[in-house]
Design an enzyme around this catalytic site. Sequence first.
Site, PDB file in Angstrom:
ATOM      1  N   PHE A 129      91.017  86.643  55.571  1.00  0.00           N
ATOM      2  CA  PHE A 129      89.695  86.011  55.528  1.00  0.00           C
ATOM      3  C   PHE A 129      89.367  85.734  54.051  1.00  0.00           C
ATOM      4  O   PHE A 129      89.543  86.618  53.206  1.00  0.00           O
ATOM      5  CB  PHE A 129      88.660  86.962  56.152  1.00  0.00           C
ATOM      6  CG  PHE A 129      87.331  86.321  56.387  1.00  0.00           C
ATOM      7  CD1 PHE A 129      87.122  85.518  57.494  1.00  0.00           C
ATOM      8  CD2 PHE A 129      86.281  86.522  55.501  1.00  0.00           C
ATOM      9  CE1 PHE A 129      85.884  84.926  57.713  1.00  0.00           C
ATOM     10  CE2 PHE A 129      85.043  85.934  55.717  1.00  0.00           C
ATOM     11  CZ  PHE A 129      84.852  85.130  56.828  1.00  0.00           C
ATOM     12  N   ASP A 210      90.558  96.147  55.280  1.00  0.00           N
ATOM     13  CA  ASP A 210      89.341  95.489  55.775  1.00  0.00           C
ATOM     14  C   ASP A 210      89.361  95.632  57.295  1.00  0.00           C
ATOM     15  O   ASP A 210      90.187  95.018  57.970  1.00  0.00           O
ATOM     16  CB  ASP A 210      89.359  94.013  55.338  1.00  0.00           C
ATOM     17  CG  ASP A 210      88.128  93.246  55.812  1.00  0.00           C
ATOM     18  OD1 ASP A 210      87.486  93.684  56.792  1.00  0.00           O
ATOM     19  OD2 ASP A 210      87.834  92.196  55.223  1.00  0.00           O
ATOM     20  N   TYR A 235      78.288  94.047  62.362  1.00  0.00           N
ATOM     21  CA  TYR A 235      77.661  93.042  63.226  1.00  0.00           C
ATOM     22  C   TYR A 235      78.611  92.409  64.236  1.00  0.00           C
ATOM     23  O   TYR A 235      78.212  91.538  64.987  1.00  0.00           O
ATOM     24  CB  TYR A 235      76.994  91.941  62.381  1.00  0.00           C
ATOM     25  CG  TYR A 235      77.862  91.350  61.273  1.00  0.00           C
ATOM     26  CD1 TYR A 235      78.886  90.468  61.564  1.00  0.00           C
ATOM     27  CD2 TYR A 235      77.632  91.667  59.943  1.00  0.00           C
ATOM     28  CE1 TYR A 235      79.665  89.922  60.554  1.00  0.00           C
ATOM     29  CE2 TYR A 235      78.397  91.137  58.921  1.00  0.00           C
ATOM     30  CZ  TYR A 235      79.421  90.263  59.231  1.00  0.00           C
ATOM     31  OH  TYR A 235      80.186  89.727  58.231  1.00  0.00           O
ATOM     32  N   LYS A 236      79.867  92.851  64.245  1.00  0.00           N
ATOM     33  CA  LYS A 236      80.815  92.291  65.216  1.00  0.00           C
ATOM     34  C   LYS A 236      80.854  93.221  66.433  1.00  0.00           C
ATOM     35  O   LYS A 236      79.894  93.294  67.188  1.00  0.00           O
ATOM     36  CB  LYS A 236      82.180  92.104  64.560  1.00  0.00           C
ATOM     37  CG  LYS A 236      82.164  91.117  63.379  1.00  0.00           C
ATOM     38  CD  LYS A 236      83.551  90.988  62.769  1.00  0.00           C
ATOM     39  CE  LYS A 236      83.554  90.129  61.515  1.00  0.00           C
ATOM     40  NZ  LYS A 236      83.378  88.699  61.785  1.00  0.00           N
ATOM     41  N   ARG A 383      89.140  80.962  69.530  1.00  0.00           N
ATOM     42  CA  ARG A 383      89.163  82.429  69.601  1.00  0.00           C
ATOM     43  C   ARG A 383      88.297  82.895  70.762  1.00  0.00           C
ATOM     44  O   ARG A 383      87.147  82.474  70.895  1.00  0.00           O
ATOM     45  CB  ARG A 383      88.603  83.055  68.317  1.00  0.00           C
ATOM     46  CG  ARG A 383      89.467  82.892  67.108  1.00  0.00           C
ATOM     47  CD  ARG A 383      88.999  83.792  65.967  1.00  0.00           C
ATOM     48  NE  ARG A 383      87.569  83.764  65.717  1.00  0.00           N
ATOM     49  CZ  ARG A 383      86.968  84.456  64.760  1.00  0.00           C
ATOM     50  NH1 ARG A 383      87.676  85.250  63.982  1.00  0.00           N
ATOM     51  NH2 ARG A 383      85.673  84.372  64.571  1.00  0.00           N
TER      52      ARG A 383
END
Length: 423
Positions: A129, A210, A235-236, A383
């Site tokens: 990312f 990460d 937040y995922k 995704r």
Amino acid sequence: MDEFDASRSAARMRDAESALTGLQARFDTPDDATYLDGNSLGLHGEDAAETLQRAVDQWRDLGIEAWTEADPPWFDYGELLGDRLAGILGAKPGECVAANSTTVNIHTLVGGFLDAADGTDVVVNELDFPTDHYAICAQLEARGLDPDDHLVVAESEDGRTITSDAVADAVSEDTAVVFMPSVLYRSGQLLDVDAITDIAHEHGAYAGFDLAHSVGVVDHDLHRAGVDFAVWCSYKYLNAGPGAVAGLFVHEDNWDVDPHLAGWWGNDDATQFQMEQHFRPAEGAAGWQIGTVNVFSAAPLFGALDVVEAAGIDELRDHSVSLTWYLIGLVDERLPECAVGTPREADRRGGHVAIEHPDAGALSRALRDRGVVVDYRPPNVVRLAPSPYYVSHEDVWSAVDELREILDSDAHEDYRETEQTVT
Ligand SMILES: Cc1ncc(COP(=O)(O)O)c(C=O)c1O
């Protein structure tokens, strides 16, 4: 082996057998959509909303006293949440803290471990990312190290995955830090955290990770694996809300490493309010906090963690593996024009599946318009994240069925010219 049953009734039977299906009722799905985007933003849940509201009420009722008198005291949020996060990450008390944002945590941890290391290079991979590379390059530059020479990028053989061998090839005596994701954000490959940690240590380097795409959905064993440090967002899969407080892990063996970005919230509690000009970091992960905890971004994580703990991280992982296995099976059976870009072995998969198609952007938008919320990662990936907290096998079945209909009717062709938004 039993033949794969692609019928809707078989999906319902799988749900009936699942111990976690009832969790779905604790979450709100906008417009009754089929929500497969929990690896970008997890859904609003009543538990997180309650602990957020509790903090708002405490602000109203206690004012400044809430820092020490609220239950739990705001002052201790970072450490209290950290110890609960430690429970789902295989860490020891004191090794985790809830603080800052993911990107800020990459800055401070990579910076601090670069300073503590003998080497000068950071090993990353080409499928990372982007924010990880931005932060690491900035840290190298701040030390006068040109990223063209000191950022070493492990290459992918297939454009989807990164092997441990590729990481080993990139590491040398000059390596200070190997920094890898636990799960690749595009393909959903789960990397071998233990093997990569060993590779780094064999070369005298630190291993950092990460965990943005694995916290709350993959069971980790950070302390035992000897991982040196890690960062993640909440937040995922943790469902703590947009921009929720991030987290970080520092292995007990590394508590002597100095935080790169010092700030008074990381100071030892005993002297924090003596307002000395000299920074004395608190012991453990707590010392890596920077400024005042963002109370309203941290409060929902208490409720969100209640859900994780009640369900159990091992059970959540099992349910997630079942959902991704089922999704891959349905793609194989019903969508022959699509490829699965995610490894098929359960121990090499995170929580989402990458479906590849040349028209992935148009397909994603057509799906969203039909109430199936997915996201698109250019150039060719849709995704789908069947979050084990609120997605059922039947939801997965509906999403694939919708995609089948779109492809059969060429409905996606109308979306080819629409603007490409990546959310
Ligand atoms: C792997 C990874 N790291 C970091 C981030 C974002 O970091 P931040 O929370 O600082 O925006 C994301 C966001 O999706 C991500 O996927």
